[in-house]
Write a protein that holds these residues in place. Sequence first.
Motif, short mmCIF file in Angstrom:
data_model
loop_
_atom_site.label_atom_id
_atom_site.label_comp_id
_atom_site.label_asym_id
_atom_site.label_seq_id
_atom_site.Cartn_x
_atom_site.Cartn_y
_atom_site.Cartn_z
N VAL A 83 -58.76 -9.40 84.29
CA VAL A 83 -58.02 -10.23 83.34
C VAL A 83 -58.44 -11.69 83.44
O VAL A 83 -58.44 -12.42 82.45
CB VAL A 83 -56.50 -10.05 83.58
N GLU A 84 -58.81 -12.13 84.64
CA GLU A 84 -59.10 -13.54 84.83
C GLU A 84 -60.57 -13.92 84.63
O GLU A 84 -60.94 -15.07 84.79
CB GLU A 84 -58.63 -13.98 86.22
N THR A 85 -61.40 -12.95 84.27
CA THR A 85 -62.77 -13.31 83.93
C THR A 85 -62.85 -13.48 82.41
O THR A 85 -62.33 -12.68 81.65
CB THR A 85 -63.79 -12.23 84.36
N LEU A 86 -63.50 -14.56 82.00
CA LEU A 86 -63.57 -14.87 80.57
C LEU A 86 -64.88 -14.40 79.97
O LEU A 86 -64.95 -14.01 78.82
CB LEU A 86 -63.41 -16.38 80.36
N LYS A 87 -65.95 -14.46 80.75
CA LYS A 87 -67.25 -14.06 80.23
C LYS A 87 -68.13 -13.66 81.39
O LYS A 87 -68.13 -14.31 82.43
CB LYS A 87 -67.89 -15.24 79.48
N VAL A 88 -68.85 -12.59 81.22
CA VAL A 88 -69.77 -12.13 82.26
C VAL A 88 -71.11 -11.83 81.62
O VAL A 88 -71.18 -11.16 80.59
CB VAL A 88 -69.25 -10.84 82.94
N SER A 89 -72.18 -12.36 82.21
CA SER A 89 -73.49 -11.99 81.67
C SER A 89 -74.52 -11.90 82.79
O SER A 89 -74.36 -12.50 83.85
CB SER A 89 -73.94 -13.00 80.61
N VAL A 90 -75.53 -11.10 82.54
CA VAL A 90 -76.65 -11.02 83.48
C VAL A 90 -77.65 -12.06 83.03
O VAL A 90 -78.03 -12.12 81.87
CB VAL A 90 -77.28 -9.61 83.47
N VAL A 91 -78.05 -12.91 83.96
CA VAL A 91 -78.94 -14.02 83.61
C VAL A 91 -80.36 -13.51 83.43
O VAL A 91 -80.91 -12.83 84.29
CB VAL A 91 -78.91 -15.10 84.72
N ASN A 92 -80.93 -13.85 82.27
CA ASN A 92 -82.33 -13.57 82.02
C ASN A 92 -83.13 -14.78 82.51
O ASN A 92 -83.06 -15.86 81.95
CB ASN A 92 -82.52 -13.37 80.51
N GLU A 93 -83.88 -14.57 83.58
CA GLU A 93 -84.49 -15.73 84.26
C GLU A 93 -85.50 -16.47 83.40
O GLU A 93 -85.66 -17.67 83.54
CB GLU A 93 -85.14 -15.28 85.56
N THR A 94 -86.16 -15.76 82.50
CA THR A 94 -87.17 -16.46 81.70
C THR A 94 -86.51 -17.34 80.65
O THR A 94 -87.14 -18.26 80.14
CB THR A 94 -88.12 -15.46 81.01
N GLU A 95 -85.27 -17.08 80.33
CA GLU A 95 -84.57 -17.88 79.32
C GLU A 95 -83.57 -18.84 79.95
O GLU A 95 -82.68 -19.35 79.28
CB GLU A 95 -83.85 -16.97 78.33
N SER A 96 -83.67 -19.01 81.27
CA SER A 96 -82.67 -19.83 81.94
C SER A 96 -83.31 -20.76 82.96
O SER A 96 -84.44 -20.53 83.39
CB SER A 96 -81.67 -18.94 82.69
N VAL A 97 -82.56 -21.77 83.32
CA VAL A 97 -82.96 -22.61 84.44
C VAL A 97 -82.17 -22.10 85.65
O VAL A 97 -80.94 -22.03 85.60
CB VAL A 97 -82.61 -24.08 84.17
N VAL A 98 -82.89 -21.73 86.69
CA VAL A 98 -82.24 -21.18 87.88
C VAL A 98 -82.56 -22.09 89.06
O VAL A 98 -83.72 -22.42 89.28
CB VAL A 98 -82.74 -19.75 88.16
N ARG A 99 -81.57 -22.55 89.77
CA ARG A 99 -81.80 -23.49 90.87
C ARG A 99 -80.97 -23.15 92.10
O ARG A 99 -79.89 -22.59 92.01
CB ARG A 99 -81.41 -24.92 90.43
N GLU A 100 -81.54 -23.58 93.23
CA GLU A 100 -80.85 -23.43 94.50
C GLU A 100 -81.24 -24.64 95.34
O GLU A 100 -82.34 -25.17 95.19
CB GLU A 100 -81.32 -22.14 95.18
N ILE A 101 -80.35 -25.09 96.18
CA ILE A 101 -80.70 -26.17 97.10
C ILE A 101 -80.75 -25.57 98.51
O ILE A 101 -79.88 -24.78 98.87
CB ILE A 101 -79.65 -27.30 97.09
N ALA A 102 -81.76 -25.98 99.24
CA ALA A 102 -81.81 -25.59 100.65
C ALA A 102 -81.91 -26.85 101.51
O ALA A 102 -82.59 -27.82 101.14
CB ALA A 102 -83.02 -24.69 100.91
N LEU A 103 -81.18 -26.87 102.61
CA LEU A 103 -81.36 -27.90 103.63
C LEU A 103 -81.98 -27.20 104.83
O LEU A 103 -81.46 -26.17 105.27
CB LEU A 103 -80.01 -28.51 104.02
N VAL A 104 -83.10 -27.78 105.29
CA VAL A 104 -83.75 -27.11 106.42
C VAL A 104 -84.07 -28.14 107.50
O VAL A 104 -84.59 -29.22 107.23
CB VAL A 104 -84.99 -26.31 105.95
N LYS A 105 -83.68 -27.79 108.71
CA LYS A 105 -83.96 -28.67 109.86
C LYS A 105 -85.21 -28.12 110.57
O LYS A 105 -85.20 -26.99 111.06
CB LYS A 105 -82.76 -28.68 110.82
#
Lengths: 173, 575
Positions: A83-105
């Motif tokens: 009930v509390e989810t408004l929209k769910v989709s599977v991300v198509n990577e070629t049509e999206s910007v996908v990002r992650e941040i990593a901190l590495v020591k």
Amino acid sequence: MATERNGKEANQIGHKLYIISMLVEDRFGVLQRIAGVFSRRGFNMDTITVGKTHTPGVSRMTITTTGNEKIVEQMVKQLSKLVETLKVSVVNETESVVREIALVKVHSPDFVSRSEILNYAGIFRAKIVNVGKSSMIIEITGDYEKIDAFLDLIKPFGIKELVRTGLTAMMRE
Amino acid sequence: MKISGGKAVLEAVKREGIGHMFGFPGGAVLPFYDEIAAETGLVHILTRHEQGAGHAAEGYARASGKTGVCVSTSGPGGTNLTTPVADAFLDSIPILAITGQVVTDLIGNDAFQEADLFGIMMPITKHNFKVLDANELPHILKMAFKLTHTGRPGPVHIDLPKDVQSAIIDFNYPDDIVIPGYQPNLRGHPNQIKRAAEMLVNAERPLLLGGGGLISSSAHQEFTALAEMLACPAVTTLMAKGAMDENHPLHLGQPGMHGRQVANYAIQNADLILAVGCRFDDRITGKVQTFAPHAKIIHIDIDTAELGKNVAATLPIVGDARLVLQDLLAMLKKLNAKAADTEWKKRVHAIKEACNCNYAYEETPIRPERILYELGLCAPKNSIFVTEVGQHQMFAMHFIKVDGPRKYISSGGLGTMGFGLPAAIGAKAARPDATVIDISGDGSLLMVNQEMATAVESNLPVVITVFNNSWLGMVRQWQKMFFGKRYSGTHLGQSPDFVKLAEAYGGEGVRIEKPGEIKEGFERAFKANHLFLLEIDIDPEWDCLPMVPPGGSNSGMIPSKACTNVVKKMHEYKY
């Protein structure tokens, strides 16, 4: 639609990495409900990010998981049913910007290692955010493949600690 | 209107048109029960265990179509409610479970009788709430009721801390509310419906398969009309028993593990199955890879997640069973669909004839079929049959014919022993005009026998029929057939004297040992206007057959001795 993640996480035959993007109501219990859809079926979330959106009361959740198309289709339906989810989709990577941040020591006790690491960081447009006597902290942003590639390069110096935020994604126009 | 949180719950229940609630009090619901004491527009029925309250609410909902309401205190009260809530979840039954909770200041401190009921109920409810601000109650109550009975119905839980029950709030109960993440799709897509109609017209061996969704959406007339328009045979699952008059010539009974041979024959040989409001449970499909090998499947369900979950659908249609069937009927009319007298229908009819065995067995000890034979002859027309879980349930499904919806109430998905008696009590509260008969085994009844006190004290006379074989019969049958007759933990031995037990609770009982005594026993029970129990000694060696073995194919039912003719015919008429 889905990318095989260096074959590492694709531990079961035909299983791939999927990125599920959701808009959810910003309330207590939502995360537990969503986690329940995964844990009930014995599926693992590889990464999860949650944050507010520009709409008050609505949060964005991005989850990565490994599975096959049938499993993920069923998961998306079960998630949409909440009930509390408004929209769910599977991300198509070629049509999206996908990002992650990593901190590495990284272990870097001497001038040679420091300059070599700096060199790699420059190529990957990573930032040095802290330098200590025997280590430095590097911040890198990108899709997971870029981050994986960077980590592979600096691994020989000795990674002392690694923090990754998990993926977040946005559809292109 | 300024009222307490507890009173707000009562007001909401009344405004939803619900006349009864079932519950058991405790420390954390005292403010709420204080309001119940002053309430005149609503009947609270005190059960003798919270599980009883939950199943009674289910029985009330299943018999009436209204939302059933059950109440418990925090901690153990709430955990005792989980079984009926899970039961309602699997059978898509609209109930609202209200649990007390420790005061908000103490939540999370392991206070006396504290359990995280919000967390515990989450995976077994359609949705649930923990109310921390009493001012949100009117909105939450409306939302909770709306969620129970719209879309795919199901249980909703509200965790209500003690201080929220006593807080004074401004009560404005909304007529309707919009729930942004919940907008069930009611009407099927016109193109899909057109395709379904064409598939039906072109099918050579069509079959209708109806599930519990037919009952929830009151689609029984449309379902029957569709079968009649196409002269198409129809099967209904346990959850849809009565969605089509079972005396109808086109109705073939229930399919699946303990279903009728003819129903499974029809599924395994059909070239098109139109499935409405069913979820292809493993008890229906048998080994799913061998299910309906020749059939294209049109699957109509209001829950998108059911489409393609267990069985791949050739044509999925999302929508309310009744509305989709109405549109489908209209489309078929437009296409001039006519009933054709085909070879398929002749064969199905012939097998159905062969499947009608004589089950009025004369043997002593009594065989369960005989009890159901007598019950079929003498049960009043307005009877509601409620069952527990086990052999008696499957025998009853197989041999009792009901002519309308909400007349056969059973725990289908969860298979909850102890469901029947409290559910019968709830059904009787909803339908005092009906004769309510709990068909029970000795094992199931002992799980909830204390609810006989509820039936007597609240003057809700039900008839209990105990199929007594001193064993947990169905488990024993599986041990006999699949575990080398190693009867582990299934012998009940010396059960109580059920007749005396009924008497001890203030009811009446009779013991029946011979087939000839059954009729008179039932006649006495139906005349009595108080709790009446028939303890019928049955043959423990008599297995519930035919049966699809676990993990087996619907085509390979283990036949009963009475199946000889039908098996021969099915072989002859196999496609």
